[in-house]
Scaffold this motif. Structure first.
Motif, PDB file in Angstrom:
ATOM      1  N   MET A 223      -2.543  -4.445 -86.534  1.00 52.36           N
ATOM      2  CA  MET A 223      -1.740  -4.424 -85.308  1.00 52.36           C
ATOM      3  C   MET A 223      -0.421  -5.144 -85.497  1.00 52.36           C
ATOM      4  O   MET A 223       0.622  -4.717 -84.981  1.00 52.36           O
ATOM      5  CB  MET A 223      -2.524  -5.078 -84.166  1.00 52.36           C
ATOM      6  N   ALA A 224      -0.452  -6.256 -86.257  1.00 49.06           N
ATOM      7  CA  ALA A 224       0.778  -7.001 -86.508  1.00 49.06           C
ATOM      8  C   ALA A 224       1.770  -6.164 -87.302  1.00 49.06           C
ATOM      9  O   ALA A 224       2.990  -6.234 -87.066  1.00 49.06           O
ATOM     10  CB  ALA A 224       0.456  -8.293 -87.248  1.00 49.06           C
ATOM     11  N   HIS A 225       1.283  -5.353 -88.217  1.00 52.40           N
ATOM     12  CA  HIS A 225       2.171  -4.500 -89.001  1.00 52.40           C
ATOM     13  C   HIS A 225       2.746  -3.368 -88.159  1.00 52.40           C
ATOM     14  O   HIS A 225       3.877  -2.920 -88.395  1.00 52.40           O
ATOM     15  CB  HIS A 225       1.403  -3.914 -90.197  1.00 52.40           C
ATOM     16  N   GLY A 231       4.295  -7.540 -81.064  1.00 46.53           N
ATOM     17  CA  GLY A 231       2.857  -7.356 -81.042  1.00 46.53           C
ATOM     18  C   GLY A 231       2.423  -6.278 -80.061  1.00 46.53           C
ATOM     19  O   GLY A 231       3.229  -5.485 -79.560  1.00 46.53           O
ATOM     20  N   VAL A 232       1.132  -6.260 -79.771  1.00 43.23           N
ATOM     21  CA  VAL A 232       0.576  -5.243 -78.863  1.00 43.23           C
ATOM     22  C   VAL A 232       0.419  -5.763 -77.441  1.00 43.23           C
ATOM     23  O   VAL A 232       0.000  -5.012 -76.552  1.00 43.23           O
ATOM     24  CB  VAL A 232      -0.790  -4.754 -79.386  1.00 43.23           C
ATOM     25  N   GLY A 233       0.719  -7.034 -77.227  1.00 40.70           N
ATOM     26  CA  GLY A 233       0.605  -7.613 -75.899  1.00 40.70           C
ATOM     27  C   GLY A 233      -0.550  -8.587 -75.786  1.00 40.70           C
ATOM     28  O   GLY A 233      -1.620  -8.350 -76.357  1.00 40.70           O
ATOM     29  N   ALA A 263      -0.980 -10.420 -83.934  1.00 41.66           N
ATOM     30  CA  ALA A 263      -1.340  -9.105 -83.411  1.00 41.66           C
ATOM     31  C   ALA A 263      -0.828  -8.897 -81.991  1.00 41.66           C
ATOM     32  O   ALA A 263      -0.351  -7.809 -81.655  1.00 41.66           O
ATOM     33  CB  ALA A 263      -2.853  -8.929 -83.443  1.00 41.66           C
ATOM     34  N   GLU A 264      -0.913  -9.927 -81.158  1.00 40.99           N
ATOM     35  CA  GLU A 264      -0.616  -9.752 -79.738  1.00 40.99           C
ATOM     36  C   GLU A 264       0.809 -10.143 -79.352  1.00 40.99           C
ATOM     37  O   GLU A 264       1.330  -9.652 -78.352  1.00 40.99           O
ATOM     38  CB  GLU A 264      -1.605 -10.566 -78.908  1.00 40.99           C
TER      39      GLU A 264
END
Length: 355
Positions: A223-225, A231-233, A263-264
């Motif tokens: 997700m981080a990539h 990020g995705v939230g 990630a977020e």
């Protein structure tokens, strides 16, 4: 002249450190709100953690200034009590210990042991210092009795660091070494998630950390990539992670604070987490408290950071409050010291010239 300017210099150092802490914690809260607005996330968890650290830090500063021995002693007992009750704090029936509670228990025990050691160093009476040292040793034994091997190792490390700190004159190298330990553990977890370590080392670490945790880390890194900037939230890892959905007791966490923020909230979230940890180490380096107290607190908080790098400890409010409380205690300026410095001509008790 030195005595006249000393208090002003100490006050200026505390003000600068406090201002830096406000900026860092405020930035953490603001960035979580920004990323949540961009990705329809849920920033409540991050905001609660920031509030818990800030409240704990303020409480530690105040109580450490008023009662520098009693405050860390009470904190140690409270941490021990919470560690004993932690597995029972989750709602609903608990047939097995959920993933993450073991790390929270270990972190609380490390903070409790550090608080007891700080209380021992702050005490002046030999009998009281011995009793508080035995309290720290008792917390370490309790960790072994509870079956928390990580907690036992962390408490033992805190005790050894505290004893060694009593022989050190300069705290800088010790704090730098503790910070380096956190960087190394975080780097290993990222390398493990990226599958760049040798096969033998990967297999050994995977056996200790469990394959499920490694899968969570791999999902977080993926997700981080995908979106390295924002990020995705916040709070959306559980929705997008296949490994999290397959867990028996899903909690929607990757069980690594740096990887969760990557990630977020993207790279900015990771940098803000590093800045918060760096601020605490800097505050302990610049504190007017004794070197043993500063290094003991740094050792306990580093143990907590190691657990947070490979676990879910910071998701527990009690751990965040305890971390802030210990940092506040170790950076507080006892009022009794100001009173003693304000009466330089007062005869000391036991002085042969005193009436």
């Amino acid at each position: 002249m030195a005595s006249a300017t000393g208090p002003d210099a100490d006050s200026e150092r505390r003000n600068v450190s406090d201002a830096a802490g406000i900026v860092v914690l405020g930035s953490c809260a603001a960035w979580s709100l920004i990323t949540a607005a961009l990705h329809d996330g849920r920033p409540e968890g991050v905001l609660l953690a920031v509030l818990a650290v800030a409240a704990g830090y303020a409480s530690g500063r105040i109580s450490g200034a008023l009662v520098p021995v009693a405050a860390p002693c009470v904190g140690a007992l409270a941490g021990l009590g919470l560690a004993l009750a932690e597995p029972h704090l989750a709602p609903g029936p608990q047939f097995v210990v959920p993933l993450g509670h073991a790390g929270a228990t270990a972190a609380l025990l490390a903070v409790a042991a550090g608080s007891a050691c700080c209380a021992a160093w702050a005490a002046t009476a030999p009998a009281l210092r011995l009793a508080l040292g035995l309290l720290a040793a008792g917390i370490t034994v309790t960790a072994a009795v509870l079956g928390s091997s990580t907690g036992f190792l962390l408490c033992t490390a805190v005790l050894l660091c505290s004893l060694a700190a009593g022989r050190l004159r300069h705290r800088g190298p010790g704090i730098a070494g503790l910070g380096l330990a956190t960087v190394l553990v975080t780097g290993v977890s990222w390398a493990l998630a990226g599958n760049v370590l040798p096969d033998g080392l990967t297999a050994s670490l995977e056996g200790q950390l469990t394959p499920h945790r490694i899968q969570l880390w791999q999902d977080a890194l993926h997700m981080a990539h995908q979106d390295s900037s924002t990020g995705v939230g916040p709070g959306r890892f559980g929705e997008l992670s296949s490994a999290a959905a397959e867990a028996l007791l899903p909690d929607g966490k990757p069980h690594s604070a740096p990887l969760q923020l990557a990630a977020e909230q993207g790279i900015v979230g990771v940098l803000l987490l590093a800045a918060a940890y760096g601020w605490i180490l800097h505050a302990l380096w610049r504190t007017t408290r004794s070197t043993p107290i500063a290094l003991t607190a740094a050792a306990a908080l580093t143990g907590l950071s190691l657990v947070a790098s490979v676990g879910n400890a910071l998701s527990f409010t009690s751990v965040s409050v305890g971390a802030g409380f210990l940092a506040g205690l170790a950076t507080a300026h006892p009022i009794a010291e100001d009173v003693s410095h304000s009466r330089p001509d007062a005869p000391a008790r036991g002085d042969r010239l005193a009436p």
